[in-house]
Write an enzyme that holds these catalytic residues in place. Sequence first.
Site, PDB file in Angstrom:
ATOM      1  N   CYS A   1       2.192  16.654 -12.384  1.00 14.42           N
ATOM      2  CA  CYS A   1       3.529  17.247 -12.413  1.00 14.42           C
ATOM      3  C   CYS A   1       4.386  16.754 -11.267  1.00 14.42           C
ATOM      4  CB  CYS A   1       3.408  18.758 -12.386  1.00 14.42           C
ATOM      5  SG  CYS A   1       2.572  19.314 -13.856  1.00 14.42           S
TER       6      CYS A   1
ATOM      7  N   GLY B   1     -10.299  -7.278   2.422  1.00 18.24           N
ATOM      8  CA  GLY B   1     -10.637  -6.160   1.535  1.00 18.24           C
ATOM      9  C   GLY B   1     -10.140  -6.469   0.132  1.00 18.24           C
TER      10      GLY B   1
HETATM   11  N1  LLP Z   1      -8.371  -4.830   8.635  1.00 20.78           N
HETATM   12  C1  LLP Z   1      -7.560  -3.829   9.001  1.00 20.78           C
HETATM   13  C2  LLP Z   1      -7.536  -3.397  10.403  1.00 20.78           C
HETATM   14  C3  LLP Z   1      -6.743  -3.200   8.050  1.00 20.78           C
HETATM   15  O1  LLP Z   1      -5.933  -2.222   8.418  1.00 20.78           O
HETATM   16  C4  LLP Z   1      -6.792  -3.638   6.701  1.00 20.78           C
HETATM   17  C5  LLP Z   1      -5.972  -3.002   5.685  1.00 20.78           C
HETATM   18  C6  LLP Z   1      -7.675  -4.680   6.366  1.00 20.78           C
HETATM   19  C7  LLP Z   1      -8.435  -5.258   7.366  1.00 20.78           C
HETATM   20  C8  LLP Z   1      -7.836  -5.200   4.961  1.00 20.78           C
HETATM   21  O2  LLP Z   1      -6.684  -5.836   4.520  1.00 20.78           O
HETATM   22  P1  LLP Z   1      -6.668  -6.590   3.089  1.00 20.78           P
HETATM   23  O3  LLP Z   1      -7.620  -7.759   3.175  1.00 20.78           O
HETATM   24  O4  LLP Z   1      -7.136  -5.603   2.073  1.00 20.78           O
HETATM   25  O5  LLP Z   1      -5.270  -7.007   2.901  1.00 20.78           O
HETATM   26  N2  LLP Z   1      -3.168   0.851   0.523  1.00 20.78           N
HETATM   27  C9  LLP Z   1      -2.433  -0.384   0.634  1.00 20.78           C
HETATM   28  C10 LLP Z   1      -3.115  -1.355   1.546  1.00 20.78           C
HETATM   29  C11 LLP Z   1      -3.330  -0.821   2.943  1.00 20.78           C
HETATM   30  C12 LLP Z   1      -4.035  -1.808   3.815  1.00 20.78           C
HETATM   31  C13 LLP Z   1      -4.429  -1.176   5.088  1.00 20.78           C
HETATM   32  N3  LLP Z   1      -5.162  -2.026   5.961  1.00 20.78           N
HETATM   33  C14 LLP Z   1      -2.248  -0.976  -0.767  1.00 20.78           C
HETATM   34  O6  LLP Z   1      -2.695  -0.365  -1.730  1.00 20.78           O
HETATM   35  O7  LLP Z   1      -1.616  -2.015  -0.921  1.00 20.78           O
END
Ligand code: LLP
Length: 411
Positions: free
Chosen positions: A338, A271
Amino acid sequence: MTKTDYTFCEAVAYTDLAAQYGTPLYVYSQEKITQAVTHYQQAFATLQPLICYAVKANSNLSLLRYFARLGCGFDIVSGGELARVLAAGGQAAKTIFSGVGKSVAEIEFALNSGIYCFNVESLPELARINDIASRMHKIAPVSLRINPDVDANTHPYISTGLKNNKFGIAYADALTAYQQAAASPHLHIVGIDCHIGSQLTDLSPLIEALERLLLLVDQLAASGITLSHIDLGGGIGIVYHDEPVPDLAAYARAVISRLQGRAIRLVLEPGRSLVGNAGVLLTTVEYVKPAQTKNFVIVDAAMNDLMRPALYDAYHHISNITDPAGETFLADIVGPVCESGDFLAKERMIAAQSGDLLAIHSAGAYASSMASNYNSRGRAAEVWVNGNQHHLIRRRESWSELLSNEQSCLC
Ligand code: LLP
């Protein structure tokens, strides 16, 4: 990052976009997204992987449509995300459904849509999917998400592969879970998966998780359960500041060397690394407020537009677009919400005067998708840039839209 990256998105000046669409404004570069996807496709080419973009990173319909056009599948975690994928023209047959709390309605929706598979996270979920599939006279494709119990060395809130995390089926229970799945008449086992965490800056836990999964793949094969795919979860970390990030090619080489010669397909769910550095959040300085102990630069974006600093103490680079060479001073850059937790940067050297346009970098992932209406702030607009073209892909939310689902009644 080159100097033009600070003032232009591709061939369009940030100042022009801010003038036309207002701020706060998310701006995405098609070129950078294309480069990121191509990078994955090329690095893993020999394995012909299915790259399932993790929709939660940024779920705007135009982005999803573009990922579908690039041949990607999708990793979803809710019925809402599936609705988005389908509305954007994504293929259900390339969509995998992760997440620990899939509801009955979500499972029915996914089965009716014909998704590629469920990434099942617990034994009760396995039983629920089998019951629903039986009632619907369908066979549900399942992959089991195994928690490999490896430390991803990332922020505790985004680490998911340790045994005290809520995610996945415990490694020690994996074989029993597969036997339960194999004995369930309405389930068809297609794969195995893991996701150990996000913003990974070290390759070794990813490789350790892969090796632990491959041990299971072999044990399962010996007991007569053959898997058609192995899914390694999310992608690698990105540069927000000056952190060392893993080399994608090195990751790919390590995976290829362990999978080559095996008749198993690779699935990935990146992602952040596909969109994170393809987006910025533009914001305008409202006030510069010198206070007793520190200066505050108060901008029109806030924690509701970019939650990462408040939630994880995350660093996002911030540059002044209007006056890149202006005199800098030390300040906290904060929003109008706030809460003292409403900050976008702490103790940063920044040039800023009221009216200046600032760019908050690395805001393509987990920014707009985590936005909220807190303090009754409408969500910001989003713009897509391709060369010298730009398109509004999400309108700024109006005050009347904010009220539209509510009634003012004496209940
Ligand atoms: N697959 C699963 C099952 C996941 O839970 C996630 C991310 C991904 C793929 C994608 O991971 P990436 O390639 O983006 O690292 N809000 C947090 C990140 C939460 C990620 C949750 N899961 C932030 O802003 O750092």
